[in-house]
Design an enzyme around this catalytic site. Structure first.
Site, PDB file in Angstrom:
ATOM      1  N   ALA A  79      -7.260   7.744  -7.082  1.00 51.47           N
ATOM      2  CA  ALA A  79      -5.875   7.866  -6.625  1.00 51.47           C
ATOM      3  C   ALA A  79      -5.928   7.944  -5.102  1.00 51.47           C
ATOM      4  O   ALA A  79      -5.692   8.987  -4.503  1.00 51.47           O
ATOM      5  CB  ALA A  79      -5.205   9.097  -7.220  1.00 51.47           C
ATOM      6  N   CYS A  92      -0.033  -1.395  -8.033  1.00 54.18           N
ATOM      7  CA  CYS A  92      -0.858  -0.210  -7.880  1.00 54.18           C
ATOM      8  C   CYS A  92      -0.147   1.007  -8.450  1.00 54.18           C
ATOM      9  O   CYS A  92       0.973   1.319  -8.061  1.00 54.18           O
ATOM     10  CB  CYS A  92      -1.210   0.034  -6.434  1.00 54.18           C
ATOM     11  SG  CYS A  92      -2.359   1.400  -6.320  1.00 54.18           S
ATOM     12  N   ILE A 136      -7.112  -8.001 -13.565  1.00 53.44           N
ATOM     13  CA  ILE A 136      -6.134  -6.936 -13.586  1.00 53.44           C
ATOM     14  C   ILE A 136      -6.355  -5.960 -12.426  1.00 53.44           C
ATOM     15  O   ILE A 136      -7.471  -5.839 -11.909  1.00 53.44           O
ATOM     16  CB  ILE A 136      -6.189  -6.134 -14.933  1.00 53.44           C
ATOM     17  CG1 ILE A 136      -7.522  -5.464 -15.133  1.00 53.44           C
ATOM     18  CG2 ILE A 136      -5.783  -6.970 -16.072  1.00 53.44           C
ATOM     19  CD1 ILE A 136      -7.600  -4.558 -16.364  1.00 53.44           C
ATOM     20  N   THR A 142      -5.998  -1.784 -11.510  1.00 49.92           N
ATOM     21  CA  THR A 142      -6.514  -0.645 -12.282  1.00 49.92           C
ATOM     22  C   THR A 142      -5.536  -0.234 -13.384  1.00 49.92           C
ATOM     23  O   THR A 142      -4.331  -0.455 -13.284  1.00 49.92           O
ATOM     24  CB  THR A 142      -6.773   0.555 -11.372  1.00 49.92           C
ATOM     25  OG1 THR A 142      -5.580   0.840 -10.647  1.00 49.92           O
ATOM     26  CG2 THR A 142      -7.908   0.279 -10.407  1.00 49.92           C
ATOM     27  N   GLY A 161     -15.087  -5.723  -7.908  1.00 51.98           N
ATOM     28  CA  GLY A 161     -14.550  -4.512  -7.286  1.00 51.98           C
ATOM     29  C   GLY A 161     -15.546  -3.379  -7.245  1.00 51.98           C
ATOM     30  O   GLY A 161     -16.462  -3.346  -6.416  1.00 51.98           O
TER      31      GLY A 161
HETATM   32  C1  FMN Z   1     -11.090   2.737  -4.743  1.00 55.54           C
HETATM   33  C2  FMN Z   1     -10.238   1.562  -5.123  1.00 55.54           C
HETATM   34  C3  FMN Z   1      -9.214   1.139  -4.276  1.00 55.54           C
HETATM   35  C4  FMN Z   1      -8.408   0.050  -4.620  1.00 55.54           C
HETATM   36  N1  FMN Z   1      -7.417  -0.351  -3.760  1.00 55.54           N
HETATM   37  C5  FMN Z   1      -6.659  -1.441  -4.072  1.00 55.54           C
HETATM   38  C6  FMN Z   1      -5.661  -1.934  -3.163  1.00 55.54           C
HETATM   39  O1  FMN Z   1      -5.478  -1.408  -2.062  1.00 55.54           O
HETATM   40  N2  FMN Z   1      -4.909  -3.006  -3.547  1.00 55.54           N
HETATM   41  C7  FMN Z   1      -5.102  -3.641  -4.754  1.00 55.54           C
HETATM   42  O2  FMN Z   1      -4.418  -4.623  -5.038  1.00 55.54           O
HETATM   43  N3  FMN Z   1      -6.042  -3.209  -5.612  1.00 55.54           N
HETATM   44  C8  FMN Z   1      -6.827  -2.134  -5.308  1.00 55.54           C
HETATM   45  N4  FMN Z   1      -7.813  -1.710  -6.183  1.00 55.54           N
HETATM   46  C9  FMN Z   1      -7.993  -2.417  -7.471  1.00 55.54           C
HETATM   47  C10 FMN Z   1      -9.149  -3.420  -7.426  1.00 55.54           C
HETATM   48  O3  FMN Z   1      -8.912  -4.436  -6.474  1.00 55.54           O
HETATM   49  C11 FMN Z   1      -9.396  -4.052  -8.819  1.00 55.54           C
HETATM   50  O4  FMN Z   1      -8.231  -4.735  -9.225  1.00 55.54           O
HETATM   51  C12 FMN Z   1      -9.749  -3.013  -9.864  1.00 55.54           C
HETATM   52  O5  FMN Z   1     -10.584  -2.024  -9.313  1.00 55.54           O
HETATM   53  C13 FMN Z   1     -10.433  -3.621 -11.094  1.00 55.54           C
HETATM   54  O6  FMN Z   1     -11.642  -4.258 -10.747  1.00 55.54           O
HETATM   55  P1  FMN Z   1     -13.095  -3.559 -10.882  1.00 55.54           P
HETATM   56  O7  FMN Z   1     -13.182  -2.974 -12.244  1.00 55.54           O
HETATM   57  O8  FMN Z   1     -14.068  -4.659 -10.619  1.00 55.54           O
HETATM   58  O9  FMN Z   1     -13.163  -2.503  -9.814  1.00 55.54           O
HETATM   59  C14 FMN Z   1      -8.634  -0.614  -5.848  1.00 55.54           C
HETATM   60  C15 FMN Z   1      -9.663  -0.187  -6.689  1.00 55.54           C
HETATM   61  C16 FMN Z   1     -10.471   0.870  -6.352  1.00 55.54           C
HETATM   62  C17 FMN Z   1     -11.577   1.295  -7.278  1.00 55.54           C
END
Ligand code: FMN
Ligand code: FAD
Ligand code: FES
Lengths: 267, 306
Positions: B73, B133, B194, B196, B268
């Site tokens: 968060a 988000c 997707i 989160t 990510g």
């Molecule tokens: C710490 C963190 C910060 C994130 N910040 C953003 C953000 O600023 N904008 C966004 O569109 N997604 C954000 N995400 C989501 C990621 O871009 C991604 O969609 C999500 O983590 C799923 O991919 P993953 O399982 O490979 O991490 C964030 C994810 C994490 C873990």
């Protein structure tokens, strides 16, 4: 420059119950580490534990050895404790800022438990630089735990004042009691304090230093997902007119004690 | 190499070196990883989410690990669009790969303003629009779950920008094909998914939430099967390219998304575990294509045998 390195385990030394020293061959990171720098260690190649775990650099050698001290508190550190010589793990580092060792002519180094790691590295560096007096104050739950954590100071010619919760070694009570007893002799102009340990201990030291007008740096711990200032997860609340939130992996782990809003770190 | 497979990926009017990008919020503004991985081996860098004004983010603790997952968060902490242009973009311009600016807003007009500003600067190749988000109370959630709001944001972004617009969908909906189609019909050049998944964790001893914000967004391997299902459904529902995201740790993970219909992928949380993950995944995709005698990523896309 920070790097990702495959580090080879040279030895793992048990220092008592749940307490270990891990000696790694990690020449690129060891060659650059500084006091209070830290590494991110991958404790598993599987997806649990998922994230790397942060550890302070305890000691390095010119032969490329990098040592960390750790206490087993969960799955990641339990995995580390099962490493055997010639096993390999991924390390990223060195990371973070460091203690300002040039700031004072005299230092009191205060450590709680495994918080001794960055403090010990600072002590070694100060001794190497020469010309600066050092006192170490260290505390832990028991003497059995504190003894191996502080054994490295005597060979450096540094005396330690010790405190244990159970009174089995040194003063029966808190390490901050030792600091309070010393305050009358401390010159705020000459002396600085470097401190690492549990948050309540650092908060108490910060409070004492603020009242007495003593320069004090602390090395903080927070939950970290990345260690490289990408996730923005490692925040602590800042204080006064400073920044609202500070990032421990990038702005720290070392902060001036007065920069931190200690109340929020303790809840 | 004579018969090396072609990883070039055309998406939303851009050509990427390969189909592997870094996901927003997990790779900073690129510079954070410059010493740790070869940025010029990435398909694109997607920046941390950018808003009009700087945002301080949520109080700590902001992150906690869960079973094979990361719950965060962060609260969309970012430096704001002006500081992005002044302090972050100069590095990105010369980093040797495509740059996709991820934007967020709490009003439709804010998205429009951001698109207009970012279209007017050199160095941004495309815009990814975070409408999903789940972390900020007045934030993206309403847009990403309401097809009309998705359409309104998409139209505003298209109107205010000449750059390719990628709409990043929220998984926190009943039927992903509804918002996917809403974005396509409103003119999106591509969709990515997707983001989160809304989630929480509790410390039973203390009976307290593990995040100060109580609720956060789940990422990492724990969400991969959900992400894969949604990418499969979305790819079947729209004609524009789909970018697959969610729990991709290895080349095999990325290949699953491509086989399900993704034209490209984003990595990510894996970059936290292994800063070289994205680069290694691109190399792994190449090795797979070679092993299977395929000459391009496009030849594999949507090739699931049912
Ligand atoms: C710490 C963190 C910060 C994130 N910040 C953003 C953000 O600023 N904008 C966004 O569109 N997604 C954000 N995400 C989501 C990621 O871009 C991604 O969609 C999500 O983590 C799923 O991919 P993953 O399982 O490979 O991490 C964030 C994810 C994490 C873990
Ligand atoms: C900059 C820095 C330097 C550190 N140096 C050392 C060191 O030299 N030696 C050492 O033993 N430990 C050190 N730590 C703490 C160490 O990172 C944690 O103990 C470790 O991550 C726990 O992992 P685990 O999987 O065993 O436990 P988990 O199951 O992850 O957690 C067990 C318990 O430890 C707490 N915890 C988890 N991660 C952290 C963290 N990053 N900081 C504080 N508490 C945490 C959790 O809240 C939980 O209560 C340091 C932390 C930081 C941020
Ligand atoms: S641990 Fe990720 S920003 Fe500090």
């Amino acid at each position: 420059m920070k790097t990702v390195e495959r580090a080879r385990v040279k030895r793992i030394v048990s220092l008592g119950r749940n307490l270990f020293r891990l000696d790694l061959h990690s020449p690129q990171i060891a060659g650059q580490a500084w006091p209070a720098s830290f590494v991110m260690a991958r404790t598993s190649e599987a997806t649990a534990p998922l994230l790397c775990r942060p550890f302070s650099v305890y000691q390095t050698t010119s032969e490329g050895e990098l040592q960390i001290l750790f206490r087993v508190v969960g799955q990641g550190t339990a995995n580390l404790s099962r490493l055997r010589p010639d096993d390999e793990i991924s390390l990223t580092g060195p990371l973070g800022n460091g203690f300002d060792l040039g700031a004072r002519k005299e230092f009191i180094l205060i450590a709680g438990g495994v918080g001794v790691a960055p403090v010990f590295m600072a002590a070694k560096q100060i001794v190497r630089n020469g010309g600066t007096r050092i006192t170490v104050m260290a505390g832990a739950a028991t003497g059995e735990e504190l003894e191996p954590l502080t054994a490295g100071f005597a060979p450096l010619g540094i005396d330690c004042e010790l405190a244990t919760d159970d009174g089995s070694l040194g003063h029966h009570g808190l390490v901050t009691d030792l600091l309070k007893q010393r305050l009358a002799d401390v010159s705020p102009q000459r002396t600085g304090i470097l401190c690492c340990g549990p948050a309540p201990m650092m908060a108490a030291v910060a409070g004492i230093c603020e009242q007495a007008g003593i320069w004090c740096q602390v090395s903080l711990e927070t939950m970290m997902a990345c260690g490289v200032s990408a996730c923005l997860g490692c925040t602590v609340a800042g204080r006064g007119n400073g920044k609202k939130y500070l990032h421990v992996c990038k702005d720290g782990p070392v902060f001036m004690a007065g920069e931190i809003e200690w109340k929020t770190l303790l809840t | 190499m004579e018969n090396a497979p072609d990883l070039k990926t055309a998406i939303a009017g851009m050509t990427l070196r390969n189909p592997v990008m870094t996901a927003s919020g997990t790779f900073g503004y690129g510079e954070e990883f410059a010493e740790l991985t070869n940025l010029h081996r990435l398909g694109a860098i997607v920046t941390k989410g950018i808003s009009l004004a700087p945002r301080p983010g949520n109080p700590p603790p902001r992150v906690v690990e869960t079973a094979s997952g990361l719950l965060n968060a962060i609260g969309l902490e970012n430096v704001g669009v002006q500081a992005f242009i002044d302090a972050k973009l100069p590095f990105l311009k010369n980093c040797g790969t495509r740059v996709i600016a991820n934007i967020l807003g709490d009003r439709v007009e804010e998205y429009g303003e951001l698109c207009a500003i970012l279209s007017g600067v050199e160095g941004v190749d495309a815009i990814e629009v975070n409408i999903s988000c789940p972390n900020v109370k007045q934030g993206g959630i309403a847009f990403g779950t309401d097809p009309e709001a998705v359409a309104a944001v998409t139209k505003t972004c298209k109107k205010n920008s000449k750059l390719p617009i990628i709409i990043k969908l929220s998984p926190n909906v009943t039927d992903i094909t509804v918002t996917a189609r809403a974005a396509e019909e409103a003119g999106a050049d591509a969709i990515s998914l997707i983001n989160t998944i809304t989630a929480m964790a509790i410390d039973a001893e203390k009976r307290r939430p593990r995040l100060a914000n109580v609720i956060g967004g789940l990422s990492g391997p724990a969400i991969k099967p959900v992400a894969l299902r949604m990418v499969w459904q979305a790819a079947a529902a729209v004609r524009i390219p789909v970018i697959g995201i969610g729990g991709i740790m290895t080349a095999d993970d990325a290949l699953e998304f491509i086989i399900a219909g993704a034209a490209a992928v984003q990595v990510g949380t894996a970059s936290f575990v292994n800063p070289r993950a994205a680069e290694e995944i691109a190399a792994g995709i190449s090795a797979y294509l070679e092993r299977h005698g395929l000459d391009s990523v496009a030849a594999l896309r949507g090739s699931l045998r049912l």
